[in-house]
Design an enzyme around this catalytic site. Structure first.
Site, PDB file in Angstrom:
ATOM      1  N   MET A  99     -61.015 -45.999  60.345  1.00 23.11           N
ATOM      2  CA  MET A  99     -61.353 -46.944  59.267  1.00 23.11           C
ATOM      3  C   MET A  99     -60.792 -46.427  57.962  1.00 23.11           C
ATOM      4  SD  MET A  99     -65.075 -48.394  60.088  1.00 23.11           S
ATOM      5  CE  MET A  99     -65.369 -49.250  61.630  1.00 23.11           C
ATOM      6  N   SER A 100     -60.265 -47.356  57.166  1.00 19.82           N
ATOM      7  CA  SER A 100     -59.654 -46.985  55.893  1.00 19.82           C
ATOM      8  C   SER A 100     -59.649 -48.206  54.986  1.00 19.82           C
ATOM      9  CB  SER A 100     -58.211 -46.535  56.136  1.00 19.82           C
ATOM     10  OG  SER A 100     -57.492 -46.505  54.920  1.00 19.82           O
ATOM     11  N   ARG A 121     -57.367 -48.942  53.102  1.00 20.01           N
ATOM     12  CA  ARG A 121     -56.001 -49.468  53.132  1.00 20.01           C
ATOM     13  C   ARG A 121     -55.715 -50.316  54.384  1.00 20.01           C
ATOM     14  NH1 ARG A 121     -54.709 -44.324  50.321  1.00 20.01           N
ATOM     15  NH2 ARG A 121     -53.792 -44.878  48.312  1.00 20.01           N
ATOM     16  N   LYS A 129     -61.109 -37.544  58.260  1.00 20.96           N
ATOM     17  CA  LYS A 129     -59.931 -38.417  58.306  1.00 20.96           C
ATOM     18  C   LYS A 129     -58.868 -37.875  57.364  1.00 20.96           C
ATOM     19  CE  LYS A 129     -58.074 -42.815  57.206  1.00 20.96           C
ATOM     20  NZ  LYS A 129     -57.754 -42.646  55.789  1.00 20.96           N
ATOM     21  N   GLY A 160     -64.055 -46.140  46.663  1.00 16.44           N
ATOM     22  CA  GLY A 160     -64.644 -47.463  46.828  1.00 16.44           C
ATOM     23  C   GLY A 160     -64.040 -48.285  47.957  1.00 16.44           C
ATOM     24  N   HIS A 199     -66.512 -48.865  53.637  1.00 17.78           N
ATOM     25  CA  HIS A 199     -66.536 -49.234  55.053  1.00 17.78           C
ATOM     26  C   HIS A 199     -67.446 -48.211  55.749  1.00 17.78           C
ATOM     27  CE1 HIS A 199     -63.840 -45.845  55.586  1.00 17.78           C
ATOM     28  NE2 HIS A 199     -62.976 -46.363  54.743  1.00 17.78           N
ATOM     29  N   GLN A 221     -57.034 -33.012  52.725  1.00 17.18           N
ATOM     30  CA  GLN A 221     -57.858 -33.038  51.516  1.00 17.18           C
ATOM     31  C   GLN A 221     -59.062 -32.115  51.688  1.00 17.18           C
ATOM     32  OE1 GLN A 221     -58.926 -36.744  49.260  1.00 17.18           O
ATOM     33  NE2 GLN A 221     -60.773 -36.629  50.469  1.00 17.18           N
ATOM     34  N   GLY A 232     -66.979 -45.628  57.385  1.00 25.33           N
ATOM     35  CA  GLY A 232     -66.629 -44.218  57.162  1.00 25.33           C
ATOM     36  C   GLY A 232     -67.327 -43.675  55.921  1.00 25.33           C
ATOM     37  N   HIS A 233     -67.245 -44.420  54.829  1.00 24.44           N
ATOM     38  CA  HIS A 233     -67.946 -44.020  53.607  1.00 24.44           C
ATOM     39  C   HIS A 233     -69.464 -43.985  53.852  1.00 24.44           C
ATOM     40  CE1 HIS A 233     -64.297 -46.096  51.728  1.00 24.44           C
ATOM     41  NE2 HIS A 233     -64.226 -44.883  51.228  1.00 24.44           N
TER      42      HIS A 233
HETATM   43  P1  AMP Z   1     -61.636 -42.735  49.966  1.00 19.14           P
HETATM   44  O1  AMP Z   1     -62.499 -43.758  49.306  1.00 19.14           O
HETATM   45  O2  AMP Z   1     -60.629 -43.320  50.912  1.00 19.14           O
HETATM   46  O3  AMP Z   1     -61.050 -41.752  48.992  1.00 19.14           O
HETATM   47  O4  AMP Z   1     -62.589 -41.894  50.906  1.00 19.14           O
HETATM   48  C1  AMP Z   1     -63.761 -41.295  50.396  1.00 19.14           C
HETATM   49  C2  AMP Z   1     -64.289 -40.327  51.416  1.00 19.14           C
HETATM   50  O5  AMP Z   1     -64.574 -41.030  52.630  1.00 19.14           O
HETATM   51  C3  AMP Z   1     -63.282 -39.225  51.768  1.00 19.14           C
HETATM   52  O6  AMP Z   1     -63.975 -37.998  51.931  1.00 19.14           O
HETATM   53  C4  AMP Z   1     -62.716 -39.710  53.067  1.00 19.14           C
HETATM   54  O7  AMP Z   1     -62.239 -38.673  53.894  1.00 19.14           O
HETATM   55  C5  AMP Z   1     -63.929 -40.379  53.696  1.00 19.14           C
HETATM   56  N1  AMP Z   1     -63.491 -41.335  54.712  1.00 19.14           N
HETATM   57  C6  AMP Z   1     -62.582 -42.339  54.558  1.00 19.14           C
HETATM   58  N2  AMP Z   1     -62.387 -42.980  55.726  1.00 19.14           N
HETATM   59  C7  AMP Z   1     -63.192 -42.366  56.644  1.00 19.14           C
HETATM   60  C8  AMP Z   1     -63.451 -42.571  58.031  1.00 19.14           C
HETATM   61  N3  AMP Z   1     -62.840 -43.523  58.726  1.00 19.14           N
HETATM   62  N4  AMP Z   1     -64.339 -41.745  58.645  1.00 19.14           N
HETATM   63  C9  AMP Z   1     -64.969 -40.770  57.945  1.00 19.14           C
HETATM   64  N5  AMP Z   1     -64.775 -40.535  56.626  1.00 19.14           N
HETATM   65  C10 AMP Z   1     -63.901 -41.323  55.983  1.00 19.14           C
END
Ligand code: AMP
Length: 283
Positions: free
Chosen positions: A184-185, A187, A149, A31, A34, A153, A36-37
């Site tokens: 993008m993250s 965090r 990113k 959740g 951004h 994983q 990226g998601h």
């Molecule tokens: P997270 O919510 O951080 O666990 O991320 C969920 C999914 O989105 C994971 O597969 C991440 O690798 C992907 N993700 C997070 N940040 C990015 C980003 N900047 N660009 C592409 N995918 C992302």
């Protein structure tokens, strides 16, 4: 879009779709969405008949004392974003519904889980592999989308899917970045304005290594490592390196020389955030 919180109801719905011959794309997330998601959702929407997005801050992938409690959350905005991308089901389970009190089954990929992020977070990838396996069993995806990113994983999930013959196609999606190069993250929300400014240099440092290789200066990863560290010291002195490694992109084994595609991977501590990034260096 339907919001489902019960694992059993998600599974019933997805099994019913599968029996009708419909394909399903799954985007697992924690959740605080951004772009990226959103890129994963867009791709999933194009690939499959049905798009399932899971939003679950998975407690088993957080080390004791890390940021589980304070992990950024905004379920209302996330719901709007998921809807905007044509999600069919937003799955938002509680930890109690995902883990029985006597949960005892774990999926481990130790060869890939002990290096890089696994050094500081020894049980992290066990938590990731286990929850992703469970999400696969619940959502029955034809495709599952993950971001490059989190390269390690993605490598763990690819290996797990292959080794256990899971009938899922794992798709890796390119890193979505801010204009200055910062990945993008969720965090990034922890960064102070000064840290946000400095954080662009994580990626720019990795690109410096790529430039040195392309210019024929060196292929020795120890030399590249020193060059990046010196760059970081100059440009983001308040950040503290967790690791900076050059590894084989599939096996994650350390590489002494750039003799083929090599992943430069890094994790850096700011005051409240630990940020990761990577760059695939091609010859
Ligand atoms: P997270 O919510 O951080 O666990 O991320 C969920 C999914 O989105 C994971 O597969 C991440 O690798 C992907 N993700 C997070 N940040 C990015 C980003 N900047 N660009 C592409 N995918 C992302």
């Amino acid at each position: 879009m339907e919001i489902i919180t019960s694992p059993a109801i998600l599974q019933e719905q997805c099994l019913s779709w599968k029996s009708q011959g419909l394909s399903i794309a799954l985007v697992p997330t924690m959740g605080y969405f951004h772009p990226g998601h959103e890129s994963l959702m867009q791709e999933g929407r194009e690939l499959a008949d049905k798009l399932v997005v899971s939003l679950f801050v998975n407690p088993t992938q957080f080390e004791p004392g890390s940021d589980l409690e304070s992990y950024p959350r905004d379920p209302i905005k996330d719901t709007e974003i998921a809807m905007l991308h044509g999600t069919d089901i937003l799955f938002m389970p509680t930890p109690e519904s995902m883990y029985y009190p006597d949960h005892a089954t774990w999926v481990e990929v130790p060869d890939l889980a002990q290096t890089l992020c696994g050094q500081a977070r020894p049980s992290h990838f066990r938590g990731v592999a286990t929850v992703v396996t469970k999400l696969f069993m619940l959502a029955q995806p034809t495709w599952a989308l993950f971001g490059e990113k989190d390269w390690q994983q993605l490598a763990v999930i690819r290996r797990m899917t292959r080794d256990l013959a899971m009938p899922v196609q794992v798709i890796g999606m390119p890193v979505v970045r801010e204009n200055d190069g910062l990945a993008m993250s969720s965090r990034n929300a922890y960064l102070s304005p000064e840290e946000r400014e400095a954080a662009q240099h994580i990626q720019l440092g990795l690109r410096l290594a790529q430039d040195l290789v392309a210019a024929g200066v060196t292929r020795k990863t120890s030399v590249l490592q020193s060059a990046i560290r010196e760059y970081w010291q100059r440009n983001m002195p308040s950040a503290r390196e967790d690791y900076l490694c050059f590894v084989d992109p599939d096996t994650l084994q350390l590489a002494a020389e750039i003799s083929g595609p090599t992943l430069a991977a890094a994790a850096v501590h700011m005051t409240r955030a630990r940020l990761i990034d990577n760059l695939l260096i091609q010859l």
